[in-house]
Design a protein around this motif. Structure first.
Motif, PDB file in Angstrom:
ATOM      1  N   ILE A 111      30.882  45.927  47.883  1.00  0.00           N
ATOM      2  CA  ILE A 111      31.685  45.264  46.866  1.00  0.00           C
ATOM      3  C   ILE A 111      30.743  44.690  45.831  1.00  0.00           C
ATOM      4  CG2 ILE A 111      33.267  43.371  46.387  1.00  0.00           C
ATOM      5  CD1 ILE A 111      34.351  43.672  49.188  1.00  0.00           C
ATOM      6  N   ASN A 154      29.912  42.093  43.510  1.00  0.00           N
ATOM      7  CA  ASN A 154      30.313  40.744  43.142  1.00  0.00           C
ATOM      8  C   ASN A 154      29.399  40.168  42.067  1.00  0.00           C
ATOM      9  OD1 ASN A 154      28.037  40.135  44.577  1.00  0.00           O
ATOM     10  ND2 ASN A 154      29.079  39.061  46.218  1.00  0.00           N
ATOM     11  N   SER A 206      36.144  39.069  35.620  1.00  0.00           N
ATOM     12  CA  SER A 206      37.510  39.463  35.957  1.00  0.00           C
ATOM     13  C   SER A 206      38.457  38.449  35.339  1.00  0.00           C
ATOM     14  CB  SER A 206      37.690  39.482  37.476  1.00  0.00           C
ATOM     15  OG  SER A 206      39.052  39.617  37.796  1.00  0.00           O
ATOM     16  N   SER A 262      39.978  35.876  45.497  1.00  0.00           N
ATOM     17  CA  SER A 262      40.559  37.183  45.787  1.00  0.00           C
ATOM     18  C   SER A 262      41.625  37.540  44.771  1.00  0.00           C
ATOM     19  CB  SER A 262      41.138  37.205  47.202  1.00  0.00           C
ATOM     20  OG  SER A 262      42.092  36.193  47.365  1.00  0.00           O
ATOM     21  N   ASN A 300      39.427  42.694  44.492  1.00  0.00           N
ATOM     22  CA  ASN A 300      38.283  42.144  45.221  1.00  0.00           C
ATOM     23  C   ASN A 300      38.687  40.983  46.109  1.00  0.00           C
ATOM     24  OD1 ASN A 300      36.040  43.675  44.108  1.00  0.00           O
ATOM     25  ND2 ASN A 300      36.514  42.666  42.191  1.00  0.00           N
ATOM     26  N   ILE A 339      36.105  38.130  47.588  1.00  0.00           N
ATOM     27  CA  ILE A 339      34.699  37.729  47.663  1.00  0.00           C
ATOM     28  C   ILE A 339      34.609  36.315  48.211  1.00  0.00           C
ATOM     29  CG2 ILE A 339      32.642  37.238  46.293  1.00  0.00           C
ATOM     30  CD1 ILE A 339      33.658  39.409  44.364  1.00  0.00           C
TER      31      ILE A 339
END
Length: 91
Positions: free
Chosen positions: A11, A13, A33, A78, A82, A84
Motif C-alpha cells: 500500500i 502511503n 487524498s 481509511s 486505502n 493506513i
C-alpha cells in the motif's frame, strides 16, 4: 491444496504525513487524498479512544488530542481505497 492463507499487498502511503510526532495538543494530517472517510485513534490496547469527523475535499486537517493521556497511540485513516495505520506518541 495450497498453503497460502493471505496475500501481502503493498500500500502506497506516501500521500500521507502526520505531524508533529511526538505531539502535545494536536496532530496535523496532510494527505493528497481528498476523500478521507474515517479517522480513528486507538490506544496501545487496541481500544478506540477517538473518532474524528473527517473534512472532505480538505488536504490538511488538525486533530485536537489534548484530552488524551500521554502514551502510544495508533491513528487509522481509511476510505474506500486505502486503510493506513500509523503510530503516534502523545507527550
Amino acid at each position: 491444496y495450497s498453503d497460502i492463507v493471505g496475500i501481502n499487498e503493498a500500500i502506497d502511503n506516501s500521500f500521507l504525513t502526520i505531524y508533529p510526532n511526538p505531539a502535545n495538543d494536536y496532530l496535523m494530517i496532510n494527505t493528497q487524498s481528498i476523500n478521507n472517510d474515517e479517522i480513528q485513534i486507538f490506544n496501545a490496547f487496541g481500544q478506540n479512544v477517538m473518532i474524528v469527523e473527517s473534512l472532505h475535499n480538505v488536504p490538511q486537517q488538525r486533530i485536537d488530542i489534548s484530552q488524551l493521556p500521554s502514551g502510544i497511540y495508533f491513528i487509522r485513516i481509511s476510505n474506500d481505497v486505502n486503510n493506513i495505520t500509523k503510530k503516534i506518541i502523545k507527550q
